[in-house]
Design a protein around this motif. Sequence first.
Motif, short mmCIF file in Angstrom:
data_model
loop_
_atom_site.label_atom_id
_atom_site.label_comp_id
_atom_site.label_asym_id
_atom_site.label_seq_id
_atom_site.Cartn_x
_atom_site.Cartn_y
_atom_site.Cartn_z
N ARG A 158 6.59 0.48 -8.04
CA ARG A 158 5.92 -0.58 -7.27
C ARG A 158 5.91 -1.79 -8.19
NH1 ARG A 158 1.01 1.79 -6.11
NH2 ARG A 158 1.75 2.57 -4.13
N ARG A 176 5.29 -10.84 -2.82
CA ARG A 176 4.63 -9.60 -2.44
C ARG A 176 5.06 -8.46 -3.36
NH1 ARG A 176 6.59 -7.56 3.39
NH2 ARG A 176 5.37 -5.79 2.72
N MET A 180 6.80 5.94 4.75
CA MET A 180 6.55 4.62 4.15
C MET A 180 7.57 3.60 4.66
SD MET A 180 5.73 5.76 0.22
CE MET A 180 5.29 4.13 -0.39
N LYS A 190 6.67 2.68 8.23
CA LYS A 190 5.48 1.81 8.27
C LYS A 190 5.72 0.48 7.56
CE LYS A 190 1.94 5.41 8.41
NZ LYS A 190 0.79 5.98 7.67
N GLN A 191 6.92 0.25 7.10
CA GLN A 191 7.32 -0.94 6.35
C GLN A 191 6.52 -1.12 5.07
OE1 GLN A 191 7.47 -4.17 9.23
NE2 GLN A 191 9.54 -3.58 9.79
N GLU A 192 6.13 -0.01 4.47
CA GLU A 192 5.56 -0.05 3.12
C GLU A 192 6.71 -0.11 2.12
OE1 GLU A 192 2.81 3.25 2.64
OE2 GLU A 192 1.99 2.86 4.62
N TYR A 201 10.23 -1.84 1.98
CA TYR A 201 10.81 -2.98 2.70
C TYR A 201 12.12 -3.42 2.08
CZ TYR A 201 9.31 -6.47 6.13
OH TYR A 201 9.14 -7.23 7.26
#
Length: 183
Positions: free
Chosen positions: A61, A69, A157, A160-162, A164
């Motif tokens: 991440r 973002r 994920m 859910k567009q976590e 991307y």
Amino acid sequence: MEHLIEKTIRKEKIFSGKVINVYVEEVELPNGKTSKREVVKHPGAVAVIPVTSEGKLVLVRQYRKALERVLVEIPAGKLEKGEEPLATARRELEEETGYVARSIRHLVSFYTSPGFADELIHLYVAEGLTKLEESASLDDDEFVDLLEVTLEEALVMLEKQEIYDAKTAYALQYLQLQKALKK
């Protein structure tokens, strides 16, 4: 296929950066007319799908300034001058995750945005992971968190567009297809 080729007439470098160079190229089109193309030159990159002995994927991440973002991605990085993609894959795996792999296997290579860039990403899968007590450090301007998820969790994920990121989506769908073909 010759009838599709655009011939470069003139090429001007308009930006030279740490990662990319940008050119404006005047081209002759197949119909004889001319046009301009903005082209981003990139040294290429690797992306690695690290798979733990429990079958979990190691993801990172990190904040991406261009998007303003935080994204969840597979570990990746650009090729250094003269560096072979496999060496880059091993380096990025260790730097970003602190793991080394017994086996790193090339899966596929693909262009990210061929409409304006020549970036080619080499996708690898890394297995037989061992966590180093003291790993190589991240680049000075790089900050990441690690997460370990199953393929199924990663696919949720993605839905859910976590997740991307295109290279990560491509990698996950590649794994899903391989799993389906083995059934």
